[in-house]
Design an enzyme around this catalytic site. Sequence first.
Site, PDB file in Angstrom:
ATOM      1  CG  ASN A 274      -0.386  -0.128   2.537  1.00 58.18           C
ATOM      2  OD1 ASN A 274       0.548  -0.883   2.760  1.00 58.18           O
ATOM      3  ND2 ASN A 274      -0.927   0.616   3.492  1.00 58.18           N
TER       4      ASN A 274
ATOM      5  CD  GLU B 225      -1.455   5.039   4.745  1.00 58.26           C
ATOM      6  OE1 GLU B 225      -2.086   4.115   5.285  1.00 58.26           O
ATOM      7  OE2 GLU B 225      -0.884   5.943   5.403  1.00 58.26           O
TER       8      GLU B 225
ATOM      9  CB  CYS C 269      -5.244  -1.267  -1.866  1.00 59.63           C
ATOM     10  SG  CYS C 269      -6.543  -0.287  -1.107  1.00 59.63           S
TER      11      CYS C 269
ATOM     12  CD  GLU D 210      -5.513  -5.764  -1.104  1.00 59.68           C
ATOM     13  OE1 GLU D 210      -4.805  -4.722  -1.003  1.00 59.68           O
ATOM     14  OE2 GLU D 210      -6.425  -6.029  -0.309  1.00 59.68           O
TER      15      GLU D 210
ATOM     16  CB  CYS E 274     -10.896  -1.925   0.211  1.00 59.12           C
ATOM     17  SG  CYS E 274     -10.169  -1.407  -1.361  1.00 59.12           S
TER      18      CYS E 274
END
Length: 136
Positions: free
Chosen positions: A46, A48, A57, A59, A90
Site C-alpha cells: 500500500n 498512502e 492498496c 492488492e 477493500c
Amino acid sequence: MEEKKTIEKLLEEAKKVREKAYAPYSNFKVGASLLTEDGKIFTGCNVENASYGLSLCAERNAIFSAVSKGERKFKALLVVAQGEGTVAPCGACRQVMREFGEFDVYLANTDGKIEKTKVSELLPKAFGPENLEEKY
C-alpha cells in the site's frame, strides 16, 4: 508448485514487500503477492497519500504491476497485514480482482494465519466485463 509451497512462497513475498509500504497516516502496512497462471509472482504494497483518495492498496498495486508486464490471467492472490485476524481486500480491490476473473484469494496475517477464499465469494453478484456485452 504444490499448493502448500505456493502459499508459503506467496506469504513470504507479501511479507517482504509489506515492509516497503508507505503508510505514514494509518501505520497499517499491507503486502500482496499475485501468482499468474504461468507461475510468475508480482508484488505490491500500500502507498498512502495525504489526499487519502489517491492512496493505492497493495492488492491493486500487485495487479497493476502484473498487467503492466502484459499479464492477464491470475491463479492466486495473497494479502497480508499485521493483526490478530486476517486482512481482507477493500471493495475497490475486489472489483479490480473481479475484472480478471475467478481465482483463489488468501487472506493472511503476519503470524501465519491464512484463510482461503475466491474472488466470487468476496464479491458475489459482481459486475464484470461480460455485463458490457449484454443487450438491454
